[in-house]
Design a protein around this motif. Structure first.
Motif, PDB file in Angstrom:
ATOM      1  N   GLY A 241       0.800  -1.217   0.000  1.00 59.25           N
ATOM      2  CA  GLY A 241       0.000   0.000   0.000  1.00 59.25           C
ATOM      3  C   GLY A 241       0.830   1.262   0.000  1.00 59.25           C
ATOM      4  O   GLY A 241       0.295   2.367   0.163  1.00 59.25           O
ATOM      5  N   VAL A 242       2.172   1.126  -0.199  1.00 60.64           N
ATOM      6  CA  VAL A 242       3.074   2.277  -0.172  1.00 60.64           C
ATOM      7  C   VAL A 242       3.516   2.609  -1.593  1.00 60.64           C
ATOM      8  O   VAL A 242       3.909   1.721  -2.355  1.00 60.64           O
ATOM      9  CB  VAL A 242       4.303   1.994   0.709  1.00 60.64           C
ATOM     10  N   VAL A 243       3.473   3.898  -1.931  1.00 59.60           N
ATOM     11  CA  VAL A 243       3.865   4.361  -3.265  1.00 59.60           C
ATOM     12  C   VAL A 243       5.081   5.263  -3.155  1.00 59.60           C
ATOM     13  O   VAL A 243       5.093   6.210  -2.365  1.00 59.60           O
ATOM     14  CB  VAL A 243       2.714   5.133  -3.949  1.00 59.60           C
ATOM     15  N   ASN A 244       6.118   4.954  -3.950  1.00 59.00           N
ATOM     16  CA  ASN A 244       7.271   5.853  -4.085  1.00 59.00           C
ATOM     17  C   ASN A 244       7.000   6.765  -5.281  1.00 59.00           C
ATOM     18  O   ASN A 244       7.281   6.416  -6.428  1.00 59.00           O
ATOM     19  CB  ASN A 244       8.564   5.059  -4.305  1.00 59.00           C
ATOM     20  N   GLN A 245       6.439   7.908  -5.025  1.00 62.03           N
ATOM     21  CA  GLN A 245       6.007   8.806  -6.092  1.00 62.03           C
ATOM     22  C   GLN A 245       7.189   9.257  -6.960  1.00 62.03           C
ATOM     23  O   GLN A 245       8.268   9.559  -6.457  1.00 62.03           O
ATOM     24  CB  GLN A 245       5.339  10.040  -5.495  1.00 62.03           C
ATOM     25  N   LEU A 246       6.945   9.276  -8.280  1.00 64.64           N
ATOM     26  CA  LEU A 246       7.931   9.817  -9.202  1.00 64.64           C
ATOM     27  C   LEU A 246       7.828  11.341  -9.225  1.00 64.64           C
ATOM     28  O   LEU A 246       6.762  11.904  -8.985  1.00 64.64           O
ATOM     29  CB  LEU A 246       7.717   9.261 -10.607  1.00 64.64           C
ATOM     30  N   GLU A 247       8.943  11.993  -9.539  1.00 62.47           N
ATOM     31  CA  GLU A 247       8.978  13.447  -9.588  1.00 62.47           C
ATOM     32  C   GLU A 247       9.666  13.903 -10.868  1.00 62.47           C
ATOM     33  O   GLU A 247      10.577  13.233 -11.361  1.00 62.47           O
ATOM     34  CB  GLU A 247       9.739  14.014  -8.374  1.00 62.47           C
ATOM     35  N   LEU A 248       9.226  15.019 -11.391  1.00 65.94           N
ATOM     36  CA  LEU A 248       9.889  15.639 -12.533  1.00 65.94           C
ATOM     37  C   LEU A 248      11.022  16.507 -12.000  1.00 65.94           C
ATOM     38  O   LEU A 248      10.800  17.411 -11.189  1.00 65.94           O
ATOM     39  CB  LEU A 248       8.905  16.492 -13.335  1.00 65.94           C
ATOM     40  N   SER A 249      12.248  16.229 -12.441  1.00 75.40           N
ATOM     41  CA  SER A 249      13.407  16.996 -11.989  1.00 75.40           C
ATOM     42  C   SER A 249      14.195  17.444 -13.212  1.00 75.40           C
ATOM     43  O   SER A 249      13.807  17.180 -14.354  1.00 75.40           O
ATOM     44  CB  SER A 249      14.281  16.144 -11.056  1.00 75.40           C
ATOM     45  N   SER A 255      20.025  22.444 -17.137  1.00 78.21           N
ATOM     46  CA  SER A 255      18.739  22.879 -16.577  1.00 78.21           C
ATOM     47  C   SER A 255      17.600  22.778 -17.575  1.00 78.21           C
ATOM     48  O   SER A 255      16.433  22.913 -17.200  1.00 78.21           O
ATOM     49  CB  SER A 255      18.859  24.331 -16.093  1.00 78.21           C
ATOM     50  N   THR A 256      17.886  22.531 -18.858  1.00 82.18           N
ATOM     51  CA  THR A 256      16.832  22.408 -19.870  1.00 82.18           C
ATOM     52  C   THR A 256      16.444  20.951 -20.107  1.00 82.18           C
ATOM     53  O   THR A 256      15.611  20.682 -20.967  1.00 82.18           O
ATOM     54  CB  THR A 256      17.295  23.020 -21.202  1.00 82.18           C
ATOM     55  N   ARG A 257      17.029  20.040 -19.352  1.00 81.80           N
ATOM     56  CA  ARG A 257      16.817  18.616 -19.603  1.00 81.80           C
ATOM     57  C   ARG A 257      15.987  18.000 -18.482  1.00 81.80           C
ATOM     58  O   ARG A 257      16.441  17.908 -17.335  1.00 81.80           O
ATOM     59  CB  ARG A 257      18.165  17.905 -19.696  1.00 81.80           C
ATOM     60  N   ALA A 258      14.759  17.602 -18.801  1.00 84.11           N
ATOM     61  CA  ALA A 258      13.877  16.988 -17.812  1.00 84.11           C
ATOM     62  C   ALA A 258      14.357  15.577 -17.479  1.00 84.11           C
ATOM     63  O   ALA A 258      14.735  14.805 -18.362  1.00 84.11           O
ATOM     64  CB  ALA A 258      12.445  16.938 -18.328  1.00 84.11           C
ATOM     65  N   GLU A 259      14.353  15.255 -16.209  1.00 84.29           N
ATOM     66  CA  GLU A 259      14.741  13.933 -15.729  1.00 84.29           C
ATOM     67  C   GLU A 259      13.648  13.407 -14.807  1.00 84.29           C
ATOM     68  O   GLU A 259      12.695  14.115 -14.465  1.00 84.29           O
ATOM     69  CB  GLU A 259      16.079  13.996 -14.985  1.00 84.29           C
ATOM     70  N   VAL A 260      13.802  12.156 -14.375  1.00 79.03           N
ATOM     71  CA  VAL A 260      12.829  11.522 -13.486  1.00 79.03           C
ATOM     72  C   VAL A 260      13.521  11.159 -12.186  1.00 79.03           C
ATOM     73  O   VAL A 260      14.611  10.563 -12.187  1.00 79.03           O
ATOM     74  CB  VAL A 260      12.220  10.260 -14.127  1.00 79.03           C
ATOM     75  N   SER A 261      12.892  11.525 -11.085  1.00 80.32           N
ATOM     76  CA  SER A 261      13.383  11.160  -9.762  1.00 80.32           C
ATOM     77  C   SER A 261      12.251  10.485  -8.999  1.00 80.32           C
ATOM     78  O   SER A 261      11.099  10.487  -9.446  1.00 80.32           O
ATOM     79  CB  SER A 261      13.858  12.399  -8.991  1.00 80.32           C
ATOM     80  N   TYR A 262      12.567   9.880  -7.866  1.00 76.18           N
ATOM     81  CA  TYR A 262      11.529   9.326  -7.000  1.00 76.18           C
ATOM     82  C   TYR A 262      11.813   9.751  -5.568  1.00 76.18           C
ATOM     83  O   TYR A 262      12.950  10.037  -5.196  1.00 76.18           O
ATOM     84  CB  TYR A 262      11.441   7.805  -7.111  1.00 76.18           C
ATOM     85  N   SER A 263      10.756   9.826  -4.806  1.00 75.47           N
ATOM     86  CA  SER A 263      10.876  10.269  -3.422  1.00 75.47           C
ATOM     87  C   SER A 263      10.899   9.057  -2.508  1.00 75.47           C
ATOM     88  O   SER A 263       9.992   8.223  -2.536  1.00 75.47           O
ATOM     89  CB  SER A 263       9.690  11.179  -3.062  1.00 75.47           C
ATOM     90  N   ALA A 264      11.952   8.960  -1.726  1.00 72.74           N
ATOM     91  CA  ALA A 264      12.087   7.865  -0.772  1.00 72.74           C
ATOM     92  C   ALA A 264      12.536   8.433   0.566  1.00 72.74           C
ATOM     93  O   ALA A 264      13.615   9.026   0.659  1.00 72.74           O
ATOM     94  CB  ALA A 264      13.090   6.826  -1.274  1.00 72.74           C
ATOM     95  N   ASN A 265      11.685   8.271   1.560  1.00 76.84           N
ATOM     96  CA  ASN A 265      11.986   8.776   2.912  1.00 76.84           C
ATOM     97  C   ASN A 265      12.309  10.270   2.910  1.00 76.84           C
ATOM     98  O   ASN A 265      13.218  10.738   3.598  1.00 76.84           O
ATOM     99  CB  ASN A 265      13.160   7.994   3.524  1.00 76.84           C
ATOM    100  N   GLY A 266      11.564  10.990   2.077  1.00 76.66           N
ATOM    101  CA  GLY A 266      11.742  12.434   2.023  1.00 76.66           C
ATOM    102  C   GLY A 266      12.922  12.898   1.202  1.00 76.66           C
ATOM    103  O   GLY A 266      13.196  14.094   1.120  1.00 76.66           O
ATOM    104  N   THR A 267      13.642  11.957   0.548  1.00 77.98           N
ATOM    105  CA  THR A 267      14.807  12.304  -0.263  1.00 77.98           C
ATOM    106  C   THR A 267      14.511  12.041  -1.728  1.00 77.98           C
ATOM    107  O   THR A 267      13.955  10.995  -2.081  1.00 77.98           O
ATOM    108  CB  THR A 267      16.035  11.480   0.165  1.00 77.98           C
ATOM    109  N   SER A 268      14.884  12.974  -2.583  1.00 82.64           N
ATOM    110  CA  SER A 268      14.677  12.824  -4.018  1.00 82.64           C
ATOM    111  C   SER A 268      15.899  12.154  -4.635  1.00 82.64           C
ATOM    112  O   SER A 268      17.023  12.628  -4.485  1.00 82.64           O
ATOM    113  CB  SER A 268      14.442  14.191  -4.667  1.00 82.64           C
ATOM    114  N   VAL A 269      15.673  11.027  -5.293  1.00 84.14           N
ATOM    115  CA  VAL A 269      16.750  10.254  -5.910  1.00 84.14           C
ATOM    116  C   VAL A 269      16.528  10.233  -7.418  1.00 84.14           C
ATOM    117  O   VAL A 269      15.477   9.807  -7.891  1.00 84.14           O
ATOM    118  CB  VAL A 269      16.789   8.810  -5.364  1.00 84.14           C
ATOM    119  N   GLN A 270      17.513  10.705  -8.180  1.00 80.98           N
ATOM    120  CA  GLN A 270      17.383  10.766  -9.634  1.00 80.98           C
ATOM    121  C   GLN A 270      17.607   9.395 -10.250  1.00 80.98           C
ATOM    122  O   GLN A 270      18.493   8.651  -9.847  1.00 80.98           O
ATOM    123  CB  GLN A 270      18.378  11.774 -10.220  1.00 80.98           C
ATOM    124  N   ILE A 271      16.767   9.060 -11.236  1.00 81.73           N
ATOM    125  CA  ILE A 271      16.879   7.790 -11.955  1.00 81.73           C
ATOM    126  C   ILE A 271      17.579   8.052 -13.284  1.00 81.73           C
ATOM    127  O   ILE A 271      17.210   8.970 -14.013  1.00 81.73           O
ATOM    128  CB  ILE A 271      15.493   7.173 -12.208  1.00 81.73           C
TER     129      ILE A 271
END
Length: 748
Positions: A241-249, A255-271
């Motif tokens: 029932g836990v979701v690690n939400q993805l984030e646009l980073s 700075s013009t290049r969109a990347e994908v990160s996820y939030s884990a324990n309040g920390t944003s980790v880039q994929i």
């Protein structure tokens, strides 16, 4: 017995009723996406022993089972992923293909028009026709610049659109992930409460997985009636029932290049981009990395190629005012961007030292430890290490400013983009038609007083830098320059002094590279460079060699590099007794080339005369031929005015057919044609791939539907079957009722 018959009828009636309800549910959801056909599983009740025989007790509904094959569903999802990846890539690359393949919008027509205008100018350098031809050159140059600029703008728009689609995909994945997590909890509670699977909820969850697989590769691992969902190469998205939400980073270095990160324990980790293969995201990332980035770099490389070659040759010519040719095209320097995670404020500078060696890749410069560097070519991951500066790779020179400027620390990273912005910054610097350097800066002549039939060619200026030496035993070669060279580097002249086996006198704050064979050694300022005969010495965009002639240099010998224009006046005199020429400029080393053989003579040495040989000194060259008589002279001087002279225009026009790109294997237009061909071939390949993937998806879906899909004809037949069963069960209960009535009547 009547009671038994009544109970049997009741169970039959209930089973038929469930069958009718289930069939009706199938019919109602025939068009529902993700719905799996349900069937009623019946089993006979335990029989009762009566009079030595077992008598049946009717029927029970053991399960309402959905017709679902997990393996086939995984095949559908996997095929869905690959198809959407191909579709996303194909839809994007078509835009570039349509753009560059358009004969009216591509660079090729503008390049052709520009060089045609140069050829026309070489045919009519002066007068009214010349004025019109000069204006035509500027107009076609502006048109070429506009074409480069518009292409870059359109590619930037495509990049922004890709960023937007990445954000949309992230939003969709997060939405589906949250719904899967909620269904996980609901399904687990339902199963624990009833012991039976909630088929419709299972269908909804499976359909969410299918929808998610359109955006990226999805892997599902069931656990206790819940789904653990992993995306890409194993990134956990849903754990129960836990979701690690993805984030646009954004990229740490762009700075013009969109990347994908996820939030884990309040920390944003880039994929990493390659960590999310498949689906729309994978297609967008593949397109950006393998087509969009190389496309912008390829167009930028062409822009750099034309600007560099034209500027270098233009600088060797002379305009109508008698001045040396100024910079014709503006071209931006490579972009260098420090990572936002760097621990220092250090920045790196990059220059293009060899246009022919340029690729269409970006580069990552990493500091592995103080004074140790690693350069990664992004396009293929090839790595090169260096232990000193400047760092050179693929025609690019990188170095950090000397202290007191900030110095990088271990772990710092920099993105080097040599060609990305070149097309956007491409512009014309010359606005006055009279400042187009059509003429050559050198003039030669044979006096009418000569007795012999010796001849001298018109002469050319080969380099913007002249070399000279006071040594009687060693010589300095002609100087080669690259696109990072600036005339200010030799104003005032640079004089190197030989003493004790080394050279000193290099400009302050300049790194010096010395190449011996395949080994390059870098020397930090203030540089003292050991002498090795024939070694290539490079600094400030210049390179040359110093080598023994009759011996090594003597202490105090000097070797100077200075501007070659204006050309120093020389009067060469032929001495028939020694078959030699004298009168070359003081300190000028002279190179005589006949066929494939070249010989360099120290300054002040009498130079042998050879019919048909080319004589080179101080950045100029000319050919002498014929049979001169004793004391005949040949005059070499600066061209006072560019009027009536088209020699440099002819050399400028020759740039069009010169193999100066891609390792000197093709022309500027050829390099652009290669890029257009690559885009076209990839577009064709993806068109075939998308059609193939569509067929595979249809086959997988048809296979799934053959098991799980609702067949309305079959359901209509089932409906009749259950209707008849219901009616028969009702009749059975009616008979049981009549039997009860008969028994009761006997009792009365």
């Amino acid at each position: 017995m009547g009671t038994n018959i009544l109970n049997i009828g009741q169970t039959a009636l209930a089973a038929a009723q469930v069958g009718i309800s289930t069939t009706g549910h199938n019919i109602a959801n025939a068009g529902t996406a993700g719905y799996n056909r349900q069937v009623v599983l019946q089993s006979a009740n335990a029989p009762q022993l009566l009079g030595g025989s077992f008598v049946g007790q009717g029927v029970s509904i053991s399960q309402i089972q959905r017709q679902y094959d997990a393996f086939i569903s995984q095949q559908v999802n996997a095929t869905q992923t690959t198809k959407n990846q191909a579709d996303a890539y194909y839809s994007q690359i078509q835009q570039i293909n349509n753009l560059v393949a358009d004969p009216t919008a591509g660079v090729t027509p503008a390049l052709q028009e520009f060089f045609t205008s140069i050829q026309n100018l070489s045919a009519s350098p002066n007068g009214t026709a010349g004025a019109a031809a000069r204006q035509a050159v500027l107009s076609s140059a502006q048109s070429l610049a506009g074409r480069f600029n518009s292409l870059q703008t359109r590619l930037d728009e495509i990049r922004q659109n890709v960023n937007g689609q990445i954000g949309g995909a992230i939003t969709a994945i997060n939405t589906y992930a949250s719904q899967v997590a909620n269904l996980n909890e609901t399904i687990a509670k339902s199963v624990s409460t009833t012991g039976s699977p909630p088929n419709d909820l299972l269908d909804q969850r499976d359909q969410l997985i299918t929808e998610m697989s359109k955006y990226t590769k999805v892997t599902v691992i069931p656990q206790d009636n819940k789904f653990n969902v992993f995306i890409g190469n194993g990134q956990p998205l849903v754990l129960g029932g836990v979701v690690n939400q993805l984030e646009l980073s954004v990229s740490k270095t762009d700075s013009t290049r969109a990347e994908v990160s996820y939030s884990a324990n309040g920390t944003s980790v880039q994929i990493a981009e390659n960590g999310l293969p498949g689906g729309v995201l994978g297609g967008l990332f593949d397109f950006r990395a393998n087509t969009l980035d190389p496309a912008q770099n390829a167009i930028g490389r062409v822009a750099i190629g034309i600007a560099t070659a034209f500027n270098e040759q233009h600088a060797l010519g002379q305009d109508l005012n008698g001045a040396t040719g100024a910079k014709f095209f503006n071209i931006p320097q490579p972009i260098t961007t420090p990572s936002t995670s760097n621990t220092t404020n250090a920045d790196v500078t990059a220059n293009i030292s060899d246009v022919s060696a340029l690729t269409t890749s970006d580069y990552r410069l990493q500091v592995t430890s103080p004074g140790n560097y690693r350069v990664i070519r992004v396009s293929d991951g090839q790595t090169q290490t260096a232990t000193s500066q400047p760092i050179k790779i693929d025609g690019i020179t990188m170095e950090f400013p000397q202290p007191p400027a900030a110095q990088p620390a271990t772990g710092d990273e920099f993105l080097i983009r040599p060609t990305l912005a070149a097309a956007a910054g491409f512009s014309v610097d010359v606005i006055d038609p009279s400042k187009i350097a059509v003429a050559a800066a050198i003039k030669t002549a044979v006096p009418t007083t000569n007795i012999g039939n010796g001849k001298i060619s018109v002469g050319t200026v080969d380099s913007a830098v002249a070399s000279a030496s006071t040594s009687a035993t060693a010589t300095i070669s002609a100087v080669k320059t690259d696109s990072s060279f600036a005339s200010s580097s030799v104003a005032p002249p640079v004089t190197l002094t030989y003493s004790g086996g080394s050279f000193t006198g290099f400009p302050a704050g300049v790194n010096v590279s010395v190449t011996v064979g395949a080994t390059t050694t870098n020397y930090a300022p203030p540089a003292t460079v050991p002498y090795t005969t024939g070694a290539k010495i490079s600094f400030s965009g210049m390179s040359f060699t110093v080598q023994n002639s009759s011996g090594a240099p003597a202490n105090g010998d000097t070797f100077t590099v200075s501007p070659s224009v204006p050309v120093a006046a020389s009067k060469l005199t032929f001495n028939s007794a020694g078959n030699t020429l004298t009168g070359f400029p003081a300190n000028a080393n002279v190179t005589v080339t006949k066929g494939a053989t070249s010989t360099t003579y120290p300054a002040g040495t009498a130079v042998p005369y050879s019919d048909g040989a080319t004589y080179s000194y101080s950045g100029t060259s000319f050919t002498l031929s014929g049979t001169p008589s004793n004391s005949d002279v040949f005059n070499i001087s600066a061209n006072v005015t560019g009027s009536g002279d088209n020699r440099n225009a002819l050399l400028l026009a020759g740039i069009q057919t010169k193999n100066s790109m891609v390792g000197s294997t093709t022309t500027i237009q050829g390099a652009y044609a290669q890029f257009v061909s690559q885009v076209g071939n990839k577009t064709h390949e993806l068109g075939i791939t998308t059609a193939s993937e569509a067929t595979l998806l249809k086959n997988a879906t048809d296979n799934q539907q053959s098991i799980s899909g609702v067949n309305l004809d079959e359901e209509a037949a089932n409906l009749l079957k259950y209707q008849q069963a219901y009616q028969a069960a009702g009749k059975l209960m009616q008979i049981a009722s009549q039997l009860f009535d008969a028994i009761l009547a006997i009792g009365r």
